[in-house]
Motif scaffolding. Sequence first.
Motif, PDB file in Angstrom:
ATOM      1  N   LEU A 160       2.657   0.925   4.023  1.00 55.17           N
ATOM      2  CA  LEU A 160       1.961   0.544   5.256  1.00 55.17           C
ATOM      3  C   LEU A 160       2.461  -0.820   5.737  1.00 55.17           C
ATOM      4  O   LEU A 160       2.444  -1.796   4.986  1.00 55.17           O
ATOM      5  CB  LEU A 160       0.454   0.462   4.964  1.00 55.17           C
ATOM      6  CG  LEU A 160      -0.514   0.673   6.116  1.00 55.17           C
ATOM      7  CD1 LEU A 160      -0.337   2.042   6.765  1.00 55.17           C
ATOM      8  CD2 LEU A 160      -1.954   0.508   5.622  1.00 55.17           C
ATOM      9  N   VAL A 220      -3.170   4.831  -2.271  1.00 52.72           N
ATOM     10  CA  VAL A 220      -4.195   5.443  -1.414  1.00 52.72           C
ATOM     11  C   VAL A 220      -3.814   6.877  -1.061  1.00 52.72           C
ATOM     12  O   VAL A 220      -2.653   7.275  -1.145  1.00 52.72           O
ATOM     13  CB  VAL A 220      -4.370   4.643  -0.100  1.00 52.72           C
ATOM     14  CG1 VAL A 220      -4.817   3.223  -0.385  1.00 52.72           C
ATOM     15  CG2 VAL A 220      -3.091   4.663   0.720  1.00 52.72           C
ATOM     16  N   VAL A 277      -6.263   7.458   5.337  1.00 55.22           N
ATOM     17  CA  VAL A 277      -6.060   6.107   5.873  1.00 55.22           C
ATOM     18  C   VAL A 277      -6.089   6.096   7.395  1.00 55.22           C
ATOM     19  O   VAL A 277      -5.488   6.949   8.039  1.00 55.22           O
ATOM     20  CB  VAL A 277      -4.710   5.539   5.371  1.00 55.22           C
ATOM     21  CG1 VAL A 277      -4.379   4.213   6.049  1.00 55.22           C
ATOM     22  CG2 VAL A 277      -4.757   5.380   3.860  1.00 55.22           C
ATOM     23  N   GLN A 278      -6.813   5.132   7.953  1.00 56.22           N
ATOM     24  CA  GLN A 278      -6.750   4.877   9.390  1.00 56.22           C
ATOM     25  C   GLN A 278      -6.085   3.525   9.580  1.00 56.22           C
ATOM     26  O   GLN A 278      -6.755   2.488   9.557  1.00 56.22           O
ATOM     27  CB  GLN A 278      -8.155   4.846   9.970  1.00 56.22           C
ATOM     28  CG  GLN A 278      -8.925   6.128   9.693  1.00 56.22           C
ATOM     29  CD  GLN A 278      -9.999   6.366  10.711  1.00 56.22           C
ATOM     30  OE1 GLN A 278     -10.702   5.463  11.113  1.00 56.22           O
ATOM     31  NE2 GLN A 278     -10.121   7.616  11.153  1.00 56.22           N
ATOM     32  N   PRO A 279      -4.756   3.530   9.799  1.00 58.06           N
ATOM     33  CA  PRO A 279      -4.029   2.259   9.879  1.00 58.06           C
ATOM     34  C   PRO A 279      -4.540   1.420  11.058  1.00 58.06           C
ATOM     35  O   PRO A 279      -4.616   1.909  12.178  1.00 58.06           O
ATOM     36  CB  PRO A 279      -2.578   2.696  10.119  1.00 58.06           C
ATOM     37  CG  PRO A 279      -2.513   4.104   9.629  1.00 58.06           C
ATOM     38  CD  PRO A 279      -3.855   4.686   9.948  1.00 58.06           C
ATOM     39  N   TRP A 288       2.635   3.770   8.836  1.00 58.57           N
ATOM     40  CA  TRP A 288       3.368   4.125   7.626  1.00 58.57           C
ATOM     41  C   TRP A 288       4.867   4.126   7.890  1.00 58.57           C
ATOM     42  O   TRP A 288       5.321   4.576   8.941  1.00 58.57           O
ATOM     43  CB  TRP A 288       2.975   5.527   7.170  1.00 58.57           C
ATOM     44  CG  TRP A 288       1.581   5.646   6.635  1.00 58.57           C
ATOM     45  CD1 TRP A 288       0.509   6.218   7.251  1.00 58.57           C
ATOM     46  CD2 TRP A 288       1.117   5.193   5.358  1.00 58.57           C
ATOM     47  NE1 TRP A 288      -0.601   6.155   6.445  1.00 58.57           N
ATOM     48  CE2 TRP A 288      -0.259   5.533   5.270  1.00 58.57           C
ATOM     49  CE3 TRP A 288       1.719   4.547   4.275  1.00 58.57           C
ATOM     50  CZ2 TRP A 288      -1.033   5.234   4.148  1.00 58.57           C
ATOM     51  CZ3 TRP A 288       0.948   4.260   3.162  1.00 58.57           C
ATOM     52  CH2 TRP A 288      -0.405   4.599   3.108  1.00 58.57           C
ATOM     53  N   CYS A 331       0.076  -0.941  13.278  1.00 58.33           N
ATOM     54  CA  CYS A 331      -0.011  -0.747  11.830  1.00 58.33           C
ATOM     55  C   CYS A 331       0.344   0.704  11.583  1.00 58.33           C
ATOM     56  O   CYS A 331      -0.313   1.605  12.103  1.00 58.33           O
ATOM     57  CB  CYS A 331      -1.435  -1.049  11.353  1.00 58.33           C
ATOM     58  SG  CYS A 331      -1.694  -0.810   9.583  1.00 58.33           S
ATOM     59  N   LEU A 351      -7.735  -4.924   2.456  1.00 55.46           N
ATOM     60  CA  LEU A 351      -7.314  -3.523   2.366  1.00 55.46           C
ATOM     61  C   LEU A 351      -8.270  -2.614   3.148  1.00 55.46           C
ATOM     62  O   LEU A 351      -7.828  -1.690   3.844  1.00 55.46           O
ATOM     63  CB  LEU A 351      -7.248  -3.095   0.903  1.00 55.46           C
ATOM     64  CG  LEU A 351      -6.617  -1.727   0.675  1.00 55.46           C
ATOM     65  CD1 LEU A 351      -5.146  -1.741   1.073  1.00 55.46           C
ATOM     66  CD2 LEU A 351      -6.758  -1.300  -0.772  1.00 55.46           C
ATOM     67  N   ARG A 367      -7.599  -2.890   6.888  1.00 60.75           N
ATOM     68  CA  ARG A 367      -6.353  -2.286   7.369  1.00 60.75           C
ATOM     69  C   ARG A 367      -6.330  -0.765   7.225  1.00 60.75           C
ATOM     70  O   ARG A 367      -5.523  -0.104   7.844  1.00 60.75           O
ATOM     71  CB  ARG A 367      -5.138  -2.856   6.635  1.00 60.75           C
ATOM     72  CG  ARG A 367      -4.871  -4.367   6.770  1.00 60.75           C
ATOM     73  CD  ARG A 367      -4.346  -4.777   8.132  1.00 60.75           C
ATOM     74  NE  ARG A 367      -5.399  -4.788   9.127  1.00 60.75           N
ATOM     75  CZ  ARG A 367      -6.390  -5.686   9.218  1.00 60.75           C
ATOM     76  NH1 ARG A 367      -6.470  -6.676   8.386  1.00 60.75           N
ATOM     77  NH2 ARG A 367      -7.310  -5.579  10.149  1.00 60.75           N
ATOM     78  N   THR A 368      -7.171  -0.219   6.333  1.00 59.18           N
ATOM     79  CA  THR A 368      -7.059   1.222   6.041  1.00 59.18           C
ATOM     80  C   THR A 368      -8.352   1.999   6.314  1.00 59.18           C
ATOM     81  O   THR A 368      -8.324   3.223   6.362  1.00 59.18           O
ATOM     82  CB  THR A 368      -6.722   1.462   4.545  1.00 59.18           C
ATOM     83  OG1 THR A 368      -7.806   0.964   3.744  1.00 59.18           O
ATOM     84  CG2 THR A 368      -5.421   0.787   4.159  1.00 59.18           C
ATOM     85  N   VAL A 418       0.862  -1.188   0.000  1.00 58.04           N
ATOM     86  CA  VAL A 418       0.000   0.000   0.000  1.00 58.04           C
ATOM     87  C   VAL A 418       0.896   1.235   0.000  1.00 58.04           C
ATOM     88  O   VAL A 418       1.604   1.492   0.972  1.00 58.04           O
ATOM     89  CB  VAL A 418      -0.910   0.020   1.247  1.00 58.04           C
ATOM     90  CG1 VAL A 418      -1.881   1.191   1.174  1.00 58.04           C
ATOM     91  CG2 VAL A 418      -1.652  -1.298   1.401  1.00 58.04           C
TER      92      VAL A 418
END
Lengths: 254, 254
Positions: free
Chosen positions: A33, A125, A130-132, A143, A141, A64, A67-68, A22
């Motif tokens: 990610l 993305v 994104v909300q890891p 970046w 999780c 996906l 996770r995001t 990602v």
Amino acid sequence: MEHSLKEFFDRALKEVSLDCTVFGFHEGELKVLLLRWKGIDGWSLPGGHILLDESVDDAANRILTQRTGLDDVFLQQFYTFGNVNRYVYHPEKELLEKMETTFGKGFFDGIIFRRVVSIGYLALVEFDQVQPTPDWFTDECRWWSLADVPHLLFDHNEMIDRALKALRQRIRNQPVGINLLPEKFTMPELQRLYETILGRQFDRRNFQKLLMSYDILERLDEKRIGAANKSPYLYRFVKEKYERAAAEGVSFTM
Amino acid sequence: MEHSLKEFFDRALKEVSLDCTVFGFHEGELKVLLLRWKGIDGWSLPGGHILLDESVDDAANRILTQRTGLDDVFLQQFYTFGNVNRYVYHPEKELLEKMETTFGKGFFDGIIFRRVVSIGYLALVEFDQVQPTPDWFTDECRWWSLADVPHLLFDHNEMIDRALKALRQRIRNQPVGINLLPEKFTMPELQRLYETILGRQFDRRNFQKLLMSYDILERLDEKRIGAANKSPYLYRFVKEKYERAAAEGVSFTM
């Protein structure tokens, strides 16, 4: 959640998994990610196994989204990883023992992995959206800048390398950016994205000329206030034109 | 040869297979290599399962060599096929029963295929060099013109469609031809290959100019004798230059 892996694999493929590279773009850098595994302090790409009643593409979208927090993002297969030793535990057997300590004795009973082939997906993305979110066998999780990516579990470093190559290949035929940039952006920001992906610099005027020739960008009557030099105009992609260009292909050669 | 499928799958992956779309070029047409299954008169692409001790790429090379007699050919993954119902028997259960009639009762005992995901490979070969060879559950292997391909087993018609799209995508960035043409060829023959793959016609002069600009072709001091119009010159690819262009990329836009 399942009480054992066996319960899960009664309704999922064992010998096939998928992993998502990602990419996000933030502060002039490409980010990827990664997830940290519970108990073993090793990092991996987001991924998982495919349920018997879902297609592999659906599985990739499901994972996906989990996770995001995003759905409907750019997500494409780029390569299927099937070397003989790609899935050996890391370090061998130790991972299994440490995971039994974390998840309880017997968690792996009834599961024999002879080998796992993994389908590599490339996702682009919008970083800020994104909300890891970790999954059940990871506790973090987040970046990572591409330059700082640590030694990963399995063959996941190779996956990132190949995903980046696939992205570079793609950028030569397809517009890239609608997935990676916020809705409004400046021409220097778009140029920086291309430069970051391709790892080289472009002439400002030629870049602008080529990108405008695709007829996918709309210049707004708005400027970025507070930019370092003179206030640059804001642009946005015209979605229908962008999608047509993506389908028909463009030629990025500078 | 194994005495039962179970014996084979003790040393091969069950849930993952691969299938090769093998393109050849003959008499101005793209051809694809197909196999007819024993006892059921259905056709499929060449393919098979991956042995536990070989990588998926090695398996693809092994299978391609067995079916064509060639090694060291252009062979690349293009997509992994993982729809839920892609491997249902065709027509359901009937295939299994017919195959038991052919191979003997109990041949499938101990094998449960819950589902199979298949890795699609694209191969480009020189038509005249291929010796089409069936495998143990097929009795015929031969070339079909793309336009005449029948309704195939499993999702193999979709595989050919996607392989052709992948080839068209590739031809825009990479030279194509060294794998599909004999060593020496005329410019009209090369143009016909491009036209066949892309499904459209090009201006003779522009085509020649663009292809020569890649600096991968060498014009020989030889002409094709007996051609319909004036004897055209023969060309050949300069292998090192061709390979460099394939790695660095070219832009075919006409």
